[in-house]
Every structure is written in structure tokens, then in C-alpha cells.
Design an enzyme around this catalytic site. Sequence first.
Site, PDB file in Angstrom:
ATOM      1  N   ASP A  46       6.973 -10.179   2.239  1.00  0.00           N
ATOM      2  CA  ASP A  46       5.922  -9.308   1.706  1.00  0.00           C
ATOM      3  C   ASP A  46       6.273  -7.837   1.984  1.00  0.00           C
ATOM      4  O   ASP A  46       5.565  -6.935   1.527  1.00  0.00           O
ATOM      5  CB  ASP A  46       4.541  -9.687   2.251  1.00  0.00           C
ATOM      6  CG  ASP A  46       4.457  -9.635   3.770  1.00  0.00           C
ATOM      7  OD1 ASP A  46       5.496  -9.424   4.431  1.00  0.00           O
ATOM      8  OD2 ASP A  46       3.335  -9.818   4.300  1.00  0.00           O
ATOM      9  N   SER A  47       7.388  -7.597   2.682  1.00  0.00           N
ATOM     10  CA  SER A  47       7.946  -6.245   2.794  1.00  0.00           C
ATOM     11  C   SER A  47       8.215  -5.658   1.410  1.00  0.00           C
ATOM     12  O   SER A  47       8.382  -4.446   1.276  1.00  0.00           O
ATOM     13  CB  SER A  47       9.233  -6.261   3.616  1.00  0.00           C
ATOM     14  OG  SER A  47      10.136  -7.228   3.119  1.00  0.00           O
ATOM     15  N   ASP A  85       6.957 -15.500   2.114  1.00  0.00           N
ATOM     16  CA  ASP A  85       5.835 -15.001   2.909  1.00  0.00           C
ATOM     17  C   ASP A  85       4.523 -15.306   2.201  1.00  0.00           C
ATOM     18  O   ASP A  85       4.391 -15.084   0.995  1.00  0.00           O
ATOM     19  CB  ASP A  85       5.929 -13.475   3.065  1.00  0.00           C
ATOM     20  CG  ASP A  85       6.596 -13.036   4.354  1.00  0.00           C
ATOM     21  OD1 ASP A  85       6.800 -13.885   5.255  1.00  0.00           O
ATOM     22  OD2 ASP A  85       6.909 -11.837   4.467  1.00  0.00           O
ATOM     23  N   LYS A 113       5.906 -18.762   5.184  1.00  0.00           N
ATOM     24  CA  LYS A 113       5.800 -18.059   6.466  1.00  0.00           C
ATOM     25  C   LYS A 113       4.421 -17.410   6.593  1.00  0.00           C
ATOM     26  O   LYS A 113       3.957 -16.761   5.653  1.00  0.00           O
ATOM     27  CB  LYS A 113       6.913 -17.012   6.599  1.00  0.00           C
ATOM     28  CG  LYS A 113       6.874 -16.250   7.924  1.00  0.00           C
ATOM     29  CD  LYS A 113       8.185 -15.558   8.263  1.00  0.00           C
ATOM     30  CE  LYS A 113       8.471 -14.294   7.506  1.00  0.00           C
ATOM     31  NZ  LYS A 113       7.468 -13.227   7.717  1.00  0.00           N
ATOM     32  N   GLU A 115       1.836 -15.115   9.363  1.00  0.00           N
ATOM     33  CA  GLU A 115       1.767 -14.268  10.552  1.00  0.00           C
ATOM     34  C   GLU A 115       0.522 -14.621  11.368  1.00  0.00           C
ATOM     35  O   GLU A 115      -0.590 -14.586  10.843  1.00  0.00           O
ATOM     36  CB  GLU A 115       1.686 -12.787  10.152  1.00  0.00           C
ATOM     37  CG  GLU A 115       2.886 -12.305   9.360  1.00  0.00           C
ATOM     38  CD  GLU A 115       2.795 -10.830   8.986  1.00  0.00           C
ATOM     39  OE1 GLU A 115       1.866 -10.142   9.467  1.00  0.00           O
ATOM     40  OE2 GLU A 115       3.659 -10.376   8.214  1.00  0.00           O
ATOM     41  N   GLU A 182       9.471 -10.724  15.647  1.00  0.00           N
ATOM     42  CA  GLU A 182       9.758  -9.360  15.191  1.00  0.00           C
ATOM     43  C   GLU A 182       9.403  -8.340  16.259  1.00  0.00           C
ATOM     44  O   GLU A 182       8.280  -8.344  16.788  1.00  0.00           O
ATOM     45  CB  GLU A 182       8.964  -9.079  13.906  1.00  0.00           C
ATOM     46  CG  GLU A 182       9.132  -7.649  13.389  1.00  0.00           C
ATOM     47  CD  GLU A 182       8.653  -7.451  11.967  1.00  0.00           C
ATOM     48  OE1 GLU A 182       8.414  -8.447  11.258  1.00  0.00           O
ATOM     49  OE2 GLU A 182       8.526  -6.290  11.560  1.00  0.00           O
TER      50      GLU A 182
HETATM   51  N1  LIG Z   1      12.240  -1.811   4.725  1.00  0.00           N
HETATM   52  C1  LIG Z   1      11.520  -2.515   5.609  1.00  0.00           C
HETATM   53  N2  LIG Z   1      12.138  -3.025   6.677  1.00  0.00           N
HETATM   54  C2  LIG Z   1      11.459  -3.755   7.602  1.00  0.00           C
HETATM   55  O1  LIG Z   1      12.070  -4.222   8.589  1.00  0.00           O
HETATM   56  C3  LIG Z   1      10.066  -3.955   7.410  1.00  0.00           C
HETATM   57  C4  LIG Z   1       9.467  -3.426   6.250  1.00  0.00           C
HETATM   58  N3  LIG Z   1      10.207  -2.697   5.378  1.00  0.00           N
HETATM   59  N4  LIG Z   1       8.161  -3.631   5.979  1.00  0.00           N
HETATM   60  C5  LIG Z   1       7.399  -4.554   6.782  1.00  0.00           C
HETATM   61  C6  LIG Z   1       7.808  -4.483   8.182  1.00  0.00           C
HETATM   62  C7  LIG Z   1       7.498  -3.180   8.872  1.00  0.00           C
HETATM   63  N5  LIG Z   1       8.528  -3.129   9.865  1.00  0.00           N
HETATM   64  C8  LIG Z   1       8.713  -2.121  10.818  1.00  0.00           C
HETATM   65  C9  LIG Z   1       8.481  -0.794  10.504  1.00  0.00           C
HETATM   66  C10 LIG Z   1       8.712   0.183  11.448  1.00  0.00           C
HETATM   67  C11 LIG Z   1       9.151  -0.144  12.732  1.00  0.00           C
HETATM   68  C12 LIG Z   1       9.399   0.941  13.740  1.00  0.00           C
HETATM   69  O2  LIG Z   1       9.374   2.089  13.430  1.00  0.00           O
HETATM   70  N6  LIG Z   1       9.679   0.580  15.003  1.00  0.00           N
HETATM   71  C13 LIG Z   1      10.018   1.514  16.062  1.00  0.00           C
HETATM   72  C14 LIG Z   1       9.617   0.914  17.391  1.00  0.00           C
HETATM   73  C15 LIG Z   1       8.422   1.586  17.988  1.00  0.00           C
HETATM   74  C16 LIG Z   1       8.218   1.170  19.451  1.00  0.00           C
HETATM   75  O3  LIG Z   1       9.124   1.448  20.260  1.00  0.00           O
HETATM   76  O4  LIG Z   1       7.166   0.536  19.760  1.00  0.00           O
HETATM   77  C17 LIG Z   1      11.535   1.721  16.092  1.00  0.00           C
HETATM   78  O5  LIG Z   1      11.960   2.772  16.601  1.00  0.00           O
HETATM   79  O6  LIG Z   1      12.278   0.845  15.647  1.00  0.00           O
HETATM   80  C18 LIG Z   1       9.362  -1.483  13.031  1.00  0.00           C
HETATM   81  C19 LIG Z   1       9.158  -2.468  12.080  1.00  0.00           C
HETATM   82  C20 LIG Z   1       9.427  -4.240   9.721  1.00  0.00           C
HETATM   83  N7  LIG Z   1       9.271  -4.632   8.334  1.00  0.00           N
HETATM   84  C1  LIG Z   2      11.143  -8.694   7.963  1.00  0.00           C
HETATM   85  C2  LIG Z   2      10.733 -10.086   7.625  1.00  0.00           C
HETATM   86  C3  LIG Z   2      10.659 -10.966   8.825  1.00  0.00           C
HETATM   87  C4  LIG Z   2       9.457 -10.128   6.817  1.00  0.00           C
HETATM   88  O1  LIG Z   2       8.462 -10.718   7.179  1.00  0.00           O
HETATM   89  C5  LIG Z   2       9.430  -9.423   5.523  1.00  0.00           C
HETATM   90  O2  LIG Z   2      10.483  -8.975   5.039  1.00  0.00           O
HETATM   91  O3  LIG Z   2       8.340  -9.317   4.957  1.00  0.00           O
HETATM   92 MG   LIG Z   3       6.762 -10.296   5.960  1.00  0.00          MG
END
Ligand SMILES: Nc1nc(=O)c2c([nH]1)NC[C@@H]1CN(c3ccc(C(=O)N[C@@H](CCC(=O)O)C(=O)O)cc3)CN21
Ligand SMILES: CC(C)C(=O)C(=O)O
Ligand SMILES: [Mg+2]
EC number: 2.1.2.11
Length: 266
Positions: A46-47, A85, A113, A115, A182
Site C-alpha cells: 500500500d506504499s 497488502d 498482509k 498491519e 519494519e
Molecule cells: N517509498 C517508500 N518507502 C518505504 O519504505 C515506505 C513508503 N514509501 N511508504 C510506506 C512506509 C513509510 N515508511 C517509512 C517512512 C519514513 C521512515 C523514516 O523516516 N525513518 C527514520 C527513522 C526515524 C527514527 O529514528 O525513529 C529514518 O531515518 O530512517 C521510515 C519508514 C516505510 N514505507
Molecule cells: C514496505 C513494505 C513492508 C510495505 O508494507 C509496503 O510497501 O507497503
Molecule cells: Mg504496506
Amino acid sequence: MPMAVTINTLREYKQKGEAFAALTSYDATFAHAVSSAGVDVILIGDSLGMVLQGHDSTLPVTMEQMVYHTRAVAKGNQGALVVADMPFMSYGTTEQALNNAAELMRAGAQMVKLEGTDWMTDTISALSQRGVPVCAHLGLTPQFVNKFGGYKVQGRDEHHAEQMIEHACLLERAGADVIVLECVPAPLAARITQAVKAPVIGIGAGADTDGQVLVVHDMLGLTPGRPPRFVKNFLAESDSVQDAIKAYVDAVRRRQFPAEEHSFQA
Ligand SMILES: Nc1nc(=O)c2c([nH]1)NC[C@@H]1CN(c3ccc(C(=O)N[C@@H](CCC(=O)O)C(=O)O)cc3)CN21
Ligand SMILES: CC(C)C(=O)C(=O)O
Ligand SMILES: [Mg+2]
């Protein structure tokens, strides 16, 4: 062509300690590229609400859209396991979950899948008992972004870590066949991977899970803005998209990806 990947293939990988690679795909062309490069699991994530539609969360994604993309992926797939998803609130009740999972399975998914945590046990049992393989997604569950107050690493303190281990065990007992973790500290992901028999697929969960998954656009360096810590651009050192996907599969199998720099510590 190699034999089609099933849930048993993933269980064998776990038993043998062989890491396996998963990637998202939202269309037939990417599904073909990814599966023919040796990726074992395709996730219609669903991303796509963020990657294809430009939203800032996954919440606007509908069942109709997931069905459309699942059909396209199923057409292009060359033997990978197809996981779809279930979008936000499509499994609010068990009855909704059964109807919507059936739609995704008819569209070509081989597993769905969801959540969530302990509240999903009855829904997972109902799906599992009726022949729908289930992947349970724990940790940073993006459909909960408004409850989390952002995309933040989950399970950082010992209380929440132990709670996540308990939830993984509960969901497995309910019938979950695969678990996605995740954005959790690498040591916690390792503990959960050891605690369950089900194959565990990590994203931002360190190198010790049974498999790895990334959004394909992220690992090709196409996603605008600063990527999350767990992303590596595999196209940077490859001559083609096909080679980049193969480099990712190879790095995952050798446990060279993710490295420390892509992982979170407690
Ligand atoms: N393009 C894309 N990639 C993804 O992996 C993803 C999506 N979209 N959309 C749905 C979710 C959103 N996701 C995300 C988005 C941002 C972070 C992020 O900015 N994380 C911080 C960590 C912050 C902390 O330390 O608590 C990082 O620095 O990685 C993580 C997962 C993973 N998924
Ligand atoms: C990043 C994966 C695990 C996901 O749930 C998604 O792409 O939506
Ligand atoms: Mg997802």
C-alpha cells in the site's frame, strides 16, 4: 524457469539459514523484472499510495486500487510468491477482512498482509482456517502513522520490545505464516526471528531476519527526498535496472545488505 516460490520455499530458507529477498511491485513490468532477477517474494504494498499517488501516507489507498495493481503484478510475475497488502480499514472487522482478502486472492494474490498486533488474532485465524495465507506486519506499521505521530522506529525500550515478541508469537499461533518487521532495532528483530517458526522479513530491522524487503523505487534511487536510513541505492553501482535488482538479491543472500549503516540499534 525455476520452480514457483511457495510458503514452503520460505520455510526451507529459514530452516537452512539462507536469507531471501523480497521487493515491492505495483505493475506487470516491475513484477516481471523483479521475479526474473531472482526475487522470491513480490509485495504489492500500500506504499503505492505514496510512491505512485504522491500522498504523504498509505491511508488513502482503496481496495479497488489494490485489486487493480494485484491483477497487473500477477500478469507479469515469473514465479515469485505474490503478497498483497490489505489497505487501511479493509480489515476493520473479521467479516470485512474475509470479503476483502477473497477479492485480493481472486485478483492473483497468494497471501495477504495485515498491519496490527494482538487485536488481529481472531481475524488471522478466520483467514487462515479458510485457506488464506497471512503475513502479519509488526513494528512501524504505516497505517498507524497518526497514532505513532510519525514514521518512528518501534520497540526501542525493553517493555515495548517484550510486547512485540509476545505479539509475534500470538499472531503466529493465530495462523500467521510470515511476519514483516519494519523499523525495529536489529537486536529485537533477531530475538523475534528466533522466537517464531514463521519466516520473518525485515525492512529497517537489521541483517538477522530471514528475509529482506524494500520498496523497489527506493532501491533504484528514484524516490524524491532524503531516503530512510534502511534504503540503499543499488542502481548507483549497476549498469541497468536488471543488474541493480540482481545486486540487491545477491547482497541479501550473502547478508551483505543491510549493513550497520542501514540498521537501527537499541
Ligand atoms: N517509498 C517508500 N518507502 C518505504 O519504505 C515506505 C513508503 N514509501 N511508504 C510506506 C512506509 C513509510 N515508511 C517509512 C517512512 C519514513 C521512515 C523514516 O523516516 N525513518 C527514520 C527513522 C526515524 C527514527 O529514528 O525513529 C529514518 O531515518 O530512517 C521510515 C519508514 C516505510 N514505507
Ligand atoms: C514496505 C513494505 C513492508 C510495505 O508494507 C509496503 O510497501 O507497503
Ligand atoms: Mg504496506
